[in-house]
Design a protein around this motif. Sequence first.
Motif, PDB file in Angstrom:
ATOM      1  N   GLN A  74       0.867  -1.180   0.000  1.00 25.75           N
ATOM      2  CA  GLN A  74       0.000   0.000   0.000  1.00 25.75           C
ATOM      3  C   GLN A  74       0.905   1.231   0.000  1.00 25.75           C
ATOM      4  O   GLN A  74       1.783   1.353   0.857  1.00 25.75           O
ATOM      5  N   PRO A  75       0.744   2.126  -0.965  1.00 27.29           N
ATOM      6  CA  PRO A  75       1.632   3.294  -1.014  1.00 27.29           C
ATOM      7  C   PRO A  75       1.510   4.165   0.233  1.00 27.29           C
ATOM      8  O   PRO A  75       0.425   4.401   0.728  1.00 27.29           O
ATOM      9  N   ASN A  76       2.657   4.593   0.720  1.00 24.89           N
ATOM     10  CA  ASN A  76       2.730   5.584   1.786  1.00 24.89           C
ATOM     11  C   ASN A  76       3.646   6.688   1.263  1.00 24.89           C
ATOM     12  O   ASN A  76       4.064   6.647   0.111  1.00 24.89           O
ATOM     13  N   ALA A  77       3.949   7.671   2.076  1.00 26.29           N
ATOM     14  CA  ALA A  77       4.770   8.794   1.609  1.00 26.29           C
ATOM     15  C   ALA A  77       6.140   8.321   1.128  1.00 26.29           C
ATOM     16  O   ALA A  77       6.646   8.787   0.112  1.00 26.29           O
ATOM     17  N   GLN A  78       6.735   7.381   1.843  1.00 25.43           N
ATOM     18  CA  GLN A  78       8.058   6.876   1.478  1.00 25.43           C
ATOM     19  C   GLN A  78       8.019   6.202   0.105  1.00 25.43           C
ATOM     20  O   GLN A  78       8.834   6.496  -0.765  1.00 25.43           O
ATOM     21  N   LEU A  79       7.067   5.314  -0.099  1.00 23.39           N
ATOM     22  CA  LEU A  79       6.950   4.611  -1.376  1.00 23.39           C
ATOM     23  C   LEU A  79       6.501   5.547  -2.491  1.00 23.39           C
ATOM     24  O   LEU A  79       6.958   5.416  -3.633  1.00 23.39           O
ATOM     25  N   ALA A  80       5.620   6.477  -2.171  1.00 16.83           N
ATOM     26  CA  ALA A  80       5.160   7.425  -3.183  1.00 16.83           C
ATOM     27  C   ALA A  80       6.315   8.281  -3.688  1.00 16.83           C
ATOM     28  O   ALA A  80       6.471   8.482  -4.896  1.00 16.83           O
ATOM     29  N   ILE A 123      18.831   8.282  -7.022  1.00 23.12           N
ATOM     30  CA  ILE A 123      17.622   7.880  -6.296  1.00 23.12           C
ATOM     31  C   ILE A 123      18.011   7.227  -4.975  1.00 23.12           C
ATOM     32  O   ILE A 123      17.442   7.534  -3.922  1.00 23.12           O
ATOM     33  N   ASP A 124      18.987   6.330  -5.021  1.00 26.59           N
ATOM     34  CA  ASP A 124      19.438   5.669  -3.789  1.00 26.59           C
ATOM     35  C   ASP A 124      19.965   6.684  -2.776  1.00 26.59           C
ATOM     36  O   ASP A 124      19.676   6.588  -1.583  1.00 26.59           O
ATOM     37  N   ARG A 125      20.733   7.672  -3.241  1.00 29.22           N
ATOM     38  CA  ARG A 125      21.258   8.701  -2.336  1.00 29.22           C
ATOM     39  C   ARG A 125      20.118   9.507  -1.704  1.00 29.22           C
ATOM     40  O   ARG A 125      20.135   9.797  -0.505  1.00 29.22           O
ATOM     41  N   ILE A 126      19.125   9.854  -2.502  1.00 30.05           N
ATOM     42  CA  ILE A 126      17.993  10.632  -1.987  1.00 30.05           C
ATOM     43  C   ILE A 126      17.222   9.826  -0.959  1.00 30.05           C
ATOM     44  O   ILE A 126      16.893  10.330   0.124  1.00 30.05           O
ATOM     45  N   LEU A 127      16.925   8.568  -1.272  1.00 28.78           N
ATOM     46  CA  LEU A 127      16.176   7.733  -0.334  1.00 28.78           C
ATOM     47  C   LEU A 127      16.963   7.520   0.957  1.00 28.78           C
ATOM     48  O   LEU A 127      16.399   7.568   2.050  1.00 28.78           O
ATOM     49  N   SER A 128      18.263   7.315   0.812  1.00 26.03           N
ATOM     50  CA  SER A 128      19.110   7.112   1.982  1.00 26.03           C
ATOM     51  C   SER A 128      19.115   8.355   2.875  1.00 26.03           C
ATOM     52  O   SER A 128      18.920   8.265   4.087  1.00 26.03           O
ATOM     53  N   ALA A 129      19.319   9.521   2.283  1.00 26.39           N
ATOM     54  CA  ALA A 129      19.380  10.759   3.056  1.00 26.39           C
ATOM     55  C   ALA A 129      18.015  11.152   3.624  1.00 26.39           C
ATOM     56  O   ALA A 129      17.920  11.579   4.777  1.00 26.39           O
ATOM     57  N   THR A 130      16.970  10.998   2.835  1.00 26.91           N
ATOM     58  CA  THR A 130      15.635  11.424   3.261  1.00 26.91           C
ATOM     59  C   THR A 130      15.098  10.582   4.401  1.00 26.91           C
ATOM     60  O   THR A 130      14.482  11.091   5.332  1.00 26.91           O
ATOM     61  N   PHE A 131      15.351   9.275   4.316  1.00 24.24           N
ATOM     62  CA  PHE A 131      14.758   8.360   5.296  1.00 24.24           C
ATOM     63  C   PHE A 131      15.793   7.731   6.232  1.00 24.24           C
ATOM     64  O   PHE A 131      15.489   6.775   6.924  1.00 24.24           O
ATOM     65  N   ASP A 132      17.017   8.288   6.232  1.00 24.21           N
ATOM     66  CA  ASP A 132      18.094   7.821   7.105  1.00 24.21           C
ATOM     67  C   ASP A 132      18.302   6.309   6.978  1.00 24.21           C
ATOM     68  O   ASP A 132      18.265   5.569   7.962  1.00 24.21           O
ATOM     69  N   LEU A 171      14.626  -0.387  -0.960  1.00 20.64           N
ATOM     70  CA  LEU A 171      13.450   0.468  -1.054  1.00 20.64           C
ATOM     71  C   LEU A 171      13.239   0.903  -2.502  1.00 20.64           C
ATOM     72  O   LEU A 171      12.112   0.900  -3.002  1.00 20.64           O
ATOM     73  N   ARG A 172      14.321   1.276  -3.183  1.00 15.60           N
ATOM     74  CA  ARG A 172      14.205   1.681  -4.582  1.00 15.60           C
ATOM     75  C   ARG A 172      13.632   0.547  -5.424  1.00 15.60           C
ATOM     76  O   ARG A 172      12.757   0.755  -6.262  1.00 15.60           O
TER      77      ARG A 172
END
Length: 145
Positions: free
Chosen positions: A18-24, A47-56, A65-66
Amino acid sequence: MLERLFPRRAPTPNPLPQPNAQLALGALLVRVALANRQYLASEVAQIDRILSATFDLKPLDAAKLRAECEALERHAPGTPEFTEILRQEVPYSERLALAVAMWSVAMADGHRDNDEEQQLLDIETALGLSDEDIETVRKTALGGS
């Protein structure tokens, strides 16, 4: 003969999360990268760098996650559904930062692309960003003042 006794079964597809903010966010980053029908290593890394930094996240967790976001992007709802989730769960200032992150994905290969820019404009508009903020983010991403 063996196929009659043991017919091959199609694998049961895993249900999409189910999409949430992280998946969206991740799915929209992937969507921006795919807008020009190319998915380059530089875009994947960004994308990996953004996801890593945004969601620690650790790099491996960001890559996982990507991968989940890639599957979601392929089979899930369109951009309006993803942006609606983000509009509901993420404050304006953070949505503005998401636009900056999306531009960094689009520019990760060092080239401007009309399809990516149109996808970005559609997403930024759906995120509820003002025309002024959209223009500022675009100019900054393209090296303007």
